[in-house]
Design an enzyme around this catalytic site. Structure first.
Site, mmCIF file in Angstrom:
data_model
loop_
_atom_site.group_PDB
_atom_site.id
_atom_site.type_symbol
_atom_site.label_atom_id
_atom_site.label_comp_id
_atom_site.label_asym_id
_atom_site.label_seq_id
_atom_site.Cartn_x
_atom_site.Cartn_y
_atom_site.Cartn_z
ATOM 1 N NE ARG A 1 66.690 5.272 -6.246
ATOM 2 C CZ ARG A 1 66.973 4.444 -5.100
ATOM 3 N NH1 ARG A 1 67.448 4.571 -4.115
ATOM 4 N NH2 ARG A 1 66.305 3.007 -5.238
ATOM 5 C CD GLU B 1 70.347 6.502 -3.145
ATOM 6 O OE1 GLU B 1 69.605 6.397 -3.944
ATOM 7 O OE2 GLU B 1 71.126 5.465 -3.116
ATOM 8 C CB SER C 1 68.517 31.545 -3.671
ATOM 9 O OG SER C 1 67.183 31.901 -3.736
#
Length: 153
Positions: free
Chosen positions: A88, A91, A114
């Protein structure tokens, strides 16, 4: 005309007109991250809002139905994580990564967030429709420094 062609036209027109992603989002009344991701090809844009954006950007009206079509989100990955939670996040970056990158550059300049000078926080937020997961990524902005190395050293 392909979605990729239109995306290139959108990016070029936005830059040529000096418009920010926020201004485009404000023009259609949508959140900036969603609008940026949509204009970069990650969401379908409803025709009414597509017409507004096409007019604002000076694009041909034939782009509207293409913008309204459900896109192929993300890209073709080299390897897809198999753990559902990790997938997820993968995604999320496939769909919103381009928008997040554009917005970081627009707000801070040419650089990166960073992951070394960095913190992450996860919170549970109650909601009638089901509890929400709130993930905060907090990284120091690092500008690119295009300094040539001293050839004498």
């Amino acid at each position: 005309m392909t979605r990729e062609d239109i995306t290139q036209q959108i990016v070029a027109a936005r830059l040529a007109k000096g418009l920010t992603w926020q201004q485009l989002a404000d023009a259609i009344g949508k959140p900036v991250v969603w609008t940026t991701a949509a204009l970069l090809g990650q969401h379908p844009i409803p025709p009414e809002q597509g017409h507004q954006l096409v007019e604002l950007l000076g694009l041909d009206a034939s782009a509207v139905p293409v913008l309204a079509a459900v896109p192929m989100r993300g890209g073709l990955p080299a390897a897809v994580p198999t753990d559902p939670t990790v997938y997820r996040f993968y995604e999320v970056l496939q769909v919103y990564g381009g928008a997040i990158k554009e917005l970081i550059h627009e707000e801070f300049g040419d650089g990166i967030m960073s992951a070394i000078n960095f913190s992450v926080n996860i919170e549970k937020k109650s909601n009638q429709a089901g509890d929400r997961v709130v993930v905060t990524l907090d990284g120091k902005f690092l500008p690119y420094d295009w300094t040539a190395a001293d050839p004498a050293q």
